[in-house]
Design an enzyme around this catalytic site. Structure first.
Site, short mmCIF file in Angstrom:
data_model
loop_
_atom_site.label_atom_id
_atom_site.label_comp_id
_atom_site.label_asym_id
_atom_site.label_seq_id
_atom_site.Cartn_x
_atom_site.Cartn_y
_atom_site.Cartn_z
CG ASN A 44 -3.77 -0.35 0.32
OD1 ASN A 44 -2.94 0.28 0.95
ND2 ASN A 44 -4.04 -1.62 0.57
CB ILE A 45 -8.25 4.45 0.32
CG1 ILE A 45 -7.03 5.38 0.29
CG2 ILE A 45 -9.34 5.03 1.24
CD1 ILE A 45 -7.23 6.68 -0.47
CD GLU A 46 -8.14 -2.75 2.70
OE1 GLU A 46 -8.58 -3.04 3.84
OE2 GLU A 46 -7.33 -3.46 2.07
CB CYS A 55 -5.05 -0.38 -5.98
SG CYS A 55 -5.76 -2.02 -6.00
CD GLU A 57 -0.70 -0.56 -7.49
OE1 GLU A 57 -1.52 -0.29 -6.58
OE2 GLU A 57 -0.28 -1.70 -7.71
CB CYS A 93 -4.54 -5.69 -8.83
SG CYS A 93 -5.50 -4.21 -9.21
CB CYS A 96 -3.42 -1.11 -10.73
SG CYS A 96 -4.31 -0.63 -9.23
#
Ligand code: THU
Length: 152
Positions: A44-46, A55, A57, A93, A96
């Site tokens: 995940n990359i915020e 996310c 995935e 989620c 995804c």
């Protein structure tokens, strides 16, 4: 050479170390297996604006699709508090799940969840995304439209 569920879980755990999570401090790793046996890892990359966050995935899927992959057999997903070993299940989620539905057959695509390196279970996309909307829904509608046009 085929990749085992256990190996895929290991690769998802490895991918989790790459997560960029300064806001949630919840890191997720994914390892996506193609039908040809190649594995694409994702994390995940915020983002400071929150919404653009991606996310694990989807990172894995988008990497794979960019590389020309369109056929997938399984994905392993792990997540938990940043800097700590995983100890609980981390299910994909809804967004995804929908991305998986675009490229995967719900009756065959496996989602492997793990709460430790050796404790994992597998489920099908159909189970976690029942009654789904996918490319075939649009294709069926198109066929119906064509037929009614011909008849009329
Ligand atoms: N997250 C994932 O990477 N995959 C999921 O399926 C669930 C949520 C991420 C998004 C966000 O960076 C963090 O976990 C907390 O929601």
């Amino acid at each position: 050479m085929s990749v085992s569920d256990e190996e895929l879980v290991h690769l998802a755990i490895e991918a989790r170390d790459h997560a960029y999570v300064p806001y949630s401090h919840f890191s997720v790793g994914a390892a996506l297996l193609t039908s040809g046996g190649t594995v694409y890892q994702g994390c995940n990359i915020e983002n400071a604006a929150y919404t653009p966050s991606n996310c694990a995935e989807r990172t894995a899927f988008f990497k794979a699709v960019y590389e020309g992959e369109r056929s997938f057999s399984a994905i392993a997903v792990v997540g938990g508090a940043e800097g700590q070993a995983i100890s609980d299940w981390c299910a994909p989620c809804g967004v995804c799940r929908q991305v998986m539905r675009e490229f995967c057959d719900p009756d065959h695509f496996c989602i492997i969840l793990a709460r430790s390196e050796h404790e994992y279970r597998s489920t099908l996309l159909r189970e976690i995304l029942p009654e789904s909307f996918g490319p075939d829904t649009l294709e069926r509608a198109e066929t119906t439209t064509t037929h009614s046009g011909e008849e009329g």
